[in-house]
Motif scaffolding. Structure first.
Motif, PDB file in Angstrom:
ATOM      1  N   ARG A   7      43.088  42.691  44.746  1.00  9.76           N
ATOM      2  CA  ARG A   7      42.142  43.331  43.828  1.00  9.76           C
ATOM      3  C   ARG A   7      41.832  42.399  42.665  1.00  9.76           C
ATOM      4  O   ARG A   7      42.622  41.544  42.321  1.00  9.76           O
ATOM      5  N   ALA A  73      37.356  45.568  42.087  1.00 10.24           N
ATOM      6  CA  ALA A  73      36.955  45.121  43.423  1.00 10.24           C
ATOM      7  C   ALA A  73      38.225  44.986  44.262  1.00 10.24           C
ATOM      8  O   ALA A  73      39.168  44.309  43.864  1.00 10.24           O
ATOM      9  N   PHE A  75      39.673  44.088  48.219  1.00 12.09           N
ATOM     10  CA  PHE A  75      39.276  43.334  49.402  1.00 12.09           C
ATOM     11  C   PHE A  75      40.079  43.809  50.609  1.00 12.09           C
ATOM     12  O   PHE A  75      41.279  44.005  50.526  1.00 12.09           O
ATOM     13  N   VAL A  85      34.338  44.282  50.676  1.00 14.17           N
ATOM     14  CA  VAL A  85      34.715  44.446  49.278  1.00 14.17           C
ATOM     15  C   VAL A  85      34.297  45.854  48.865  1.00 14.17           C
ATOM     16  O   VAL A  85      33.138  46.233  49.023  1.00 14.17           O
TER      17      VAL A  85
END
Length: 96
Positions: A7, A73, A75, A85
């Motif tokens: 993140r 965000a 991943f 994402v």
């Protein structure tokens, strides 16, 4: 919060005329920019690296948090192995 999921915190300016910066480390930001947030101070300044747009990628500096939306965000890979994402809203207070 799953520590196995990579993140990062990103800042996205959403208002014009609210991003004063000065000095050698000042970073001029504008709506449409995406910045990786790396550190902050108690007076409302953040430092980070530009992730978008392409013409500014890699620039580093400090910016005010006024008029900037904060996103987390994360991943991951989907069932087909494609990188994905996911963005979720975050608050400044959670990272101070």
């Amino acid at each position: 919060w799953d520590e196995r999921v990579p993140r990062m915190i990103v800042a996205c300016p959403v208002a014009t005329g609210m991003h004063p910066s000065w000095g050698q480390d000042g970073l001029q930001v504008e709506p449409g920019d995406v910045l990786a947030c790396e550190c902050t101070d108690a007076s409302g300044w953040w430092c980070g690296t530009v992730l978008a747009p392409d013409r500014l990628v890699g620039r580093w500096g400090c910016f005010r948090r006024d008029g900037v939306r904060l996103l987390e965000a994360s991943f991951r890979r989907d069932v087909t192995g494609t990188s994905v994402v996911d963005f979720t809203a975050a608050t400044w207070e959670a990272f101070e």
